[in-house]
Scaffold this motif. Structure first.
Motif, PDB file in Angstrom:
ATOM      1  N   LEU A 104       0.797  -1.229   0.077  1.00 40.83           N
ATOM      2  CA  LEU A 104       0.086  -0.097  -0.052  1.00 40.83           C
ATOM      3  C   LEU A 104       0.968   1.209  -0.089  1.00 40.83           C
ATOM      4  O   LEU A 104       0.425   2.196  -0.420  1.00 40.83           O
ATOM      5  CB  LEU A 104      -1.014   0.006   1.322  1.00 40.83           C
ATOM      6  N   TYR A 105       2.046   1.082   0.557  1.00 37.57           N
ATOM      7  CA  TYR A 105       3.046   2.298   0.435  1.00 37.57           C
ATOM      8  C   TYR A 105       4.338   1.717   0.289  1.00 37.57           C
ATOM      9  O   TYR A 105       4.577   0.294   0.847  1.00 37.57           O
ATOM     10  CB  TYR A 105       3.067   2.980   1.771  1.00 37.57           C
ATOM     11  N   THR A 106       5.205   2.252  -0.681  1.00 36.89           N
ATOM     12  CA  THR A 106       6.451   1.868  -0.750  1.00 36.89           C
ATOM     13  C   THR A 106       7.429   3.140  -0.937  1.00 36.89           C
ATOM     14  O   THR A 106       7.116   3.904  -1.578  1.00 36.89           O
ATOM     15  CB  THR A 106       6.917   1.196  -2.292  1.00 36.89           C
ATOM     16  N   ASN A 107       8.708   3.093  -0.522  1.00 42.58           N
ATOM     17  CA  ASN A 107       9.364   4.202  -0.206  1.00 42.58           C
ATOM     18  C   ASN A 107      10.315   4.233  -1.536  1.00 42.58           C
ATOM     19  O   ASN A 107      11.030   3.057  -1.622  1.00 42.58           O
ATOM     20  CB  ASN A 107      10.457   4.231   1.043  1.00 42.58           C
ATOM     21  N   GLU A 108      10.129   4.952  -2.473  1.00 41.20           N
ATOM     22  CA  GLU A 108      10.892   4.795  -3.868  1.00 41.20           C
ATOM     23  C   GLU A 108      12.429   4.583  -3.541  1.00 41.20           C
ATOM     24  O   GLU A 108      12.952   4.065  -4.273  1.00 41.20           O
ATOM     25  CB  GLU A 108      10.568   5.947  -4.431  1.00 41.20           C
ATOM     26  N   ARG A 109      12.971   5.157  -2.475  1.00 41.85           N
ATOM     27  CA  ARG A 109      14.448   5.208  -2.501  1.00 41.85           C
ATOM     28  C   ARG A 109      14.825   3.651  -1.958  1.00 41.85           C
ATOM     29  O   ARG A 109      15.959   3.167  -2.213  1.00 41.85           O
ATOM     30  CB  ARG A 109      14.984   6.027  -1.272  1.00 41.85           C
ATOM     31  N   LEU A 110      13.993   2.849  -1.601  1.00 40.51           N
ATOM     32  CA  LEU A 110      14.234   1.245  -1.473  1.00 40.51           C
ATOM     33  C   LEU A 110      14.246   0.582  -2.814  1.00 40.51           C
ATOM     34  O   LEU A 110      14.490  -0.799  -2.876  1.00 40.51           O
ATOM     35  CB  LEU A 110      13.073   0.715  -0.618  1.00 40.51           C
ATOM     36  N   ASP A 111      13.765   0.923  -3.802  1.00 41.07           N
ATOM     37  CA  ASP A 111      13.552   0.314  -5.200  1.00 41.07           C
ATOM     38  C   ASP A 111      14.951  -0.031  -5.791  1.00 41.07           C
ATOM     39  O   ASP A 111      15.551   1.139  -6.330  1.00 41.07           O
ATOM     40  CB  ASP A 111      12.746   1.138  -5.993  1.00 41.07           C
ATOM     41  N   ILE A 112      15.383  -1.145  -5.802  1.00 45.32           N
ATOM     42  CA  ILE A 112      16.722  -1.103  -6.162  1.00 45.32           C
ATOM     43  C   ILE A 112      16.742  -1.939  -7.959  1.00 45.32           C
ATOM     44  O   ILE A 112      17.505  -2.474  -8.285  1.00 45.32           O
ATOM     45  CB  ILE A 112      17.300  -2.406  -5.398  1.00 45.32           C
ATOM     46  N   THR A 113      15.500  -1.576  -8.542  1.00 46.66           N
ATOM     47  CA  THR A 113      15.190  -2.234  -9.741  1.00 46.66           C
ATOM     48  C   THR A 113      16.337  -2.019 -10.846  1.00 46.66           C
ATOM     49  O   THR A 113      16.829  -2.659 -11.536  1.00 46.66           O
ATOM     50  CB  THR A 113      13.953  -1.578 -10.264  1.00 46.66           C
TER      51      THR A 113
ATOM     52  N   ILE B  20      19.479  -0.993 -10.003  1.00 47.64           N
ATOM     53  CA  ILE B  20      20.867  -1.382  -9.775  1.00 47.64           C
ATOM     54  C   ILE B  20      20.817  -2.960 -10.235  1.00 47.64           C
ATOM     55  O   ILE B  20      21.835  -3.511 -10.866  1.00 47.64           O
ATOM     56  CB  ILE B  20      21.040  -1.667  -8.265  1.00 47.64           C
ATOM     57  N   VAL B  21      19.542  -3.698 -10.339  1.00 53.30           N
ATOM     58  CA  VAL B  21      19.603  -5.173 -10.953  1.00 53.30           C
ATOM     59  C   VAL B  21      19.695  -5.054 -12.375  1.00 53.30           C
ATOM     60  O   VAL B  21      20.534  -5.666 -12.825  1.00 53.30           O
ATOM     61  CB  VAL B  21      18.341  -5.672 -10.673  1.00 53.30           C
ATOM     62  N   LEU B  22      19.168  -4.038 -12.951  1.00 53.49           N
ATOM     63  CA  LEU B  22      19.270  -3.805 -14.460  1.00 53.49           C
ATOM     64  C   LEU B  22      20.609  -3.762 -14.824  1.00 53.49           C
ATOM     65  O   LEU B  22      21.083  -4.245 -15.828  1.00 53.49           O
ATOM     66  CB  LEU B  22      18.208  -2.642 -14.894  1.00 53.49           C
ATOM     67  N   GLU B  23      21.351  -2.922 -14.201  1.00 51.50           N
ATOM     68  CA  GLU B  23      22.741  -2.461 -14.388  1.00 51.50           C
ATOM     69  C   GLU B  23      23.610  -3.866 -13.970  1.00 51.50           C
ATOM     70  O   GLU B  23      24.435  -4.159 -14.867  1.00 51.50           O
ATOM     71  CB  GLU B  23      23.230  -1.403 -13.353  1.00 51.50           C
ATOM     72  N   GLU B  24      23.206  -4.441 -12.911  1.00 48.28           N
ATOM     73  CA  GLU B  24      23.887  -5.913 -12.775  1.00 48.28           C
ATOM     74  C   GLU B  24      23.773  -6.789 -14.094  1.00 48.28           C
ATOM     75  O   GLU B  24      24.472  -7.781 -14.018  1.00 48.28           O
ATOM     76  CB  GLU B  24      23.313  -6.585 -11.599  1.00 48.28           C
ATOM     77  N   LEU B  25      22.547  -6.929 -14.659  1.00 49.96           N
ATOM     78  CA  LEU B  25      22.230  -7.604 -15.816  1.00 49.96           C
ATOM     79  C   LEU B  25      23.042  -6.949 -16.882  1.00 49.96           C
ATOM     80  O   LEU B  25      22.852  -7.559 -18.070  1.00 49.96           O
ATOM     81  CB  LEU B  25      20.835  -7.624 -16.114  1.00 49.96           C
ATOM     82  N   GLY B  26      23.675  -5.849 -16.856  1.00 54.94           N
ATOM     83  CA  GLY B  26      24.334  -5.133 -18.015  1.00 54.94           C
ATOM     84  C   GLY B  26      23.563  -4.458 -18.929  1.00 54.94           C
ATOM     85  O   GLY B  26      23.944  -4.078 -20.142  1.00 54.94           O
ATOM     86  N   ILE B  27      22.359  -3.998 -18.381  1.00 57.29           N
ATOM     87  CA  ILE B  27      21.435  -3.122 -19.097  1.00 57.29           C
ATOM     88  C   ILE B  27      21.539  -1.668 -18.794  1.00 57.29           C
ATOM     89  O   ILE B  27      21.267  -1.351 -17.696  1.00 57.29           O
ATOM     90  CB  ILE B  27      19.810  -3.384 -19.007  1.00 57.29           C
ATOM     91  N   ASP B  28      21.755  -0.956 -19.535  1.00 56.83           N
ATOM     92  CA  ASP B  28      21.741   0.727 -19.303  1.00 56.83           C
ATOM     93  C   ASP B  28      20.305   1.097 -19.375  1.00 56.83           C
ATOM     94  O   ASP B  28      19.624   0.923 -20.105  1.00 56.83           O
ATOM     95  CB  ASP B  28      22.403   1.395 -20.424  1.00 56.83           C
ATOM     96  N   VAL B  29      20.115   1.907 -18.320  1.00 58.37           N
ATOM     97  CA  VAL B  29      18.905   2.464 -17.995  1.00 58.37           C
ATOM     98  C   VAL B  29      18.672   3.909 -17.676  1.00 58.37           C
ATOM     99  O   VAL B  29      19.671   4.156 -17.225  1.00 58.37           O
ATOM    100  CB  VAL B  29      18.030   1.638 -17.157  1.00 58.37           C
ATOM    101  N   ILE B  30      17.759   4.600 -17.967  1.00 60.90           N
ATOM    102  CA  ILE B  30      17.552   5.947 -17.303  1.00 60.90           C
ATOM    103  C   ILE B  30      17.136   6.137 -15.822  1.00 60.90           C
ATOM    104  O   ILE B  30      15.891   5.279 -15.746  1.00 60.90           O
ATOM    105  CB  ILE B  30      16.967   6.857 -18.382  1.00 60.90           C
ATOM    106  N   ARG B  31      17.869   6.422 -15.160  1.00 59.30           N
ATOM    107  CA  ARG B  31      17.495   6.303 -13.645  1.00 59.30           C
ATOM    108  C   ARG B  31      15.978   7.110 -13.471  1.00 59.30           C
ATOM    109  O   ARG B  31      15.655   8.140 -14.126  1.00 59.30           O
ATOM    110  CB  ARG B  31      18.215   7.062 -12.762  1.00 59.30           C
ATOM    111  N   ASN B  32      15.051   6.651 -12.606  1.00 60.76           N
ATOM    112  CA  ASN B  32      13.888   7.217 -12.330  1.00 60.76           C
ATOM    113  C   ASN B  32      14.269   8.336 -11.625  1.00 60.76           C
ATOM    114  O   ASN B  32      15.202   8.434 -10.708  1.00 60.76           O
ATOM    115  CB  ASN B  32      12.873   6.488 -11.532  1.00 60.76           C
ATOM    116  N   PRO B  33      13.391   9.585 -11.528  1.00 62.52           N
ATOM    117  CA  PRO B  33      13.383  10.854 -10.872  1.00 62.52           C
ATOM    118  C   PRO B  33      13.537  10.499  -9.420  1.00 62.52           C
ATOM    119  O   PRO B  33      13.009   9.821  -9.046  1.00 62.52           O
ATOM    120  CB  PRO B  33      12.588  11.821 -11.288  1.00 62.52           C
ATOM    121  N   GLY B  34      14.423  11.140  -8.708  1.00 61.40           N
ATOM    122  CA  GLY B  34      14.616  10.940  -7.183  1.00 61.40           C
ATOM    123  C   GLY B  34      15.553   9.951  -6.772  1.00 61.40           C
ATOM    124  O   GLY B  34      15.561   9.462  -5.718  1.00 61.40           O
ATOM    125  N   GLN B  35      16.236   9.228  -7.785  1.00 55.74           N
ATOM    126  CA  GLN B  35      17.097   8.287  -7.384  1.00 55.74           C
ATOM    127  C   GLN B  35      18.636   8.592  -7.785  1.00 55.74           C
ATOM    128  O   GLN B  35      18.831   9.262  -8.570  1.00 55.74           O
ATOM    129  CB  GLN B  35      16.778   7.001  -8.077  1.00 55.74           C
TER     130      GLN B  35
END
Length: 178
Positions: free
Chosen positions: A152-161, A163-178
């Motif tokens: 029902l609530y998630t603190n966006e700073r806890l989202d490690i998605t 970092i996992v994408l980077e670990e897989l070698g995938i370049d992503v544009i970071r979400n705002p606020g991270q």
């Protein structure tokens, strides 16, 4: 009553501080898979196969429908024996169609088997990346935001998605606020 009160007091004094020490994070698996080219390619391949099977079933359904319409149009012209034979042919065609539908799309069908064969190795790579990030970052728990676990609530700073994408070698544009 004293036992219940004692248990509650024990829980508050001893267990709550232990729970509070856990480091928790979450990932959005749907977003990981959406950004993972290997997964997208595999999913497109499975979608093409499913579409071909759907087309095959649709063509067969049209054939059964035509058989039935022809039977209805000529029903009065058939002898009792011919009528029964035509009915049996239609029933057999419908049963074959249903058998194929289950063979392709049933719980143990070919699509399920293809998904297991093609997607499982990708899912295992993602799981290994999540475990590696969790260990590197010191998380005790990582939940899947896109799974059955609903927050029902998630603190966006806890989202490690990301970092996992980077670990897989995938370049992503970071979400705002991270």
């Amino acid at each position: 009553m004293k036992i219940l009160f004692s248990f509650c007091l024990f829980f508050v004094w001893f267990v709550t501080p232990v729970i509070a020490q856990h480091k928790i994070a979450y990932v959005d698996s749907e977003r990981i898979y959406d950004n993972y080219p290997e997964f997208s390619t595999a999913q497109q391949s499975l979608d093409r196969i499913a579409q071909q099977w759907e087309q095959d079933l649709s063509e067969r359904q049209n054939e059964v429908d035509e058989m039935f319409e022809e039977y209805q149009a000529r029903e009065l012209l058939y002898t009792a024996e011919s009528r029964q034979q035509k009915q049996n042919e239609i029933i057999a065609a419908e049963e074959e169609l249903e058998r194929l539908r289950v063979q392709y799309f049933g719980p143990e069908g070919q699509l399920f088997q293809q998904q297991e064969q093609v997607l499982r190795p990708i899912q295992e790579k993602v799981l290994i990346a999540i475990e590696q990030v969790a260990e590197d970052e010191g998380y005790d728990y990582v939940f899947d935001r896109g799974g059955d676990f609903i927050f029902l609530y998630t603190n966006e700073r806890l989202d490690i998605t990301d970092i996992v994408l980077e670990e897989l070698g995938i370049d992503v544009i970071r979400n705002p606020g991270q």
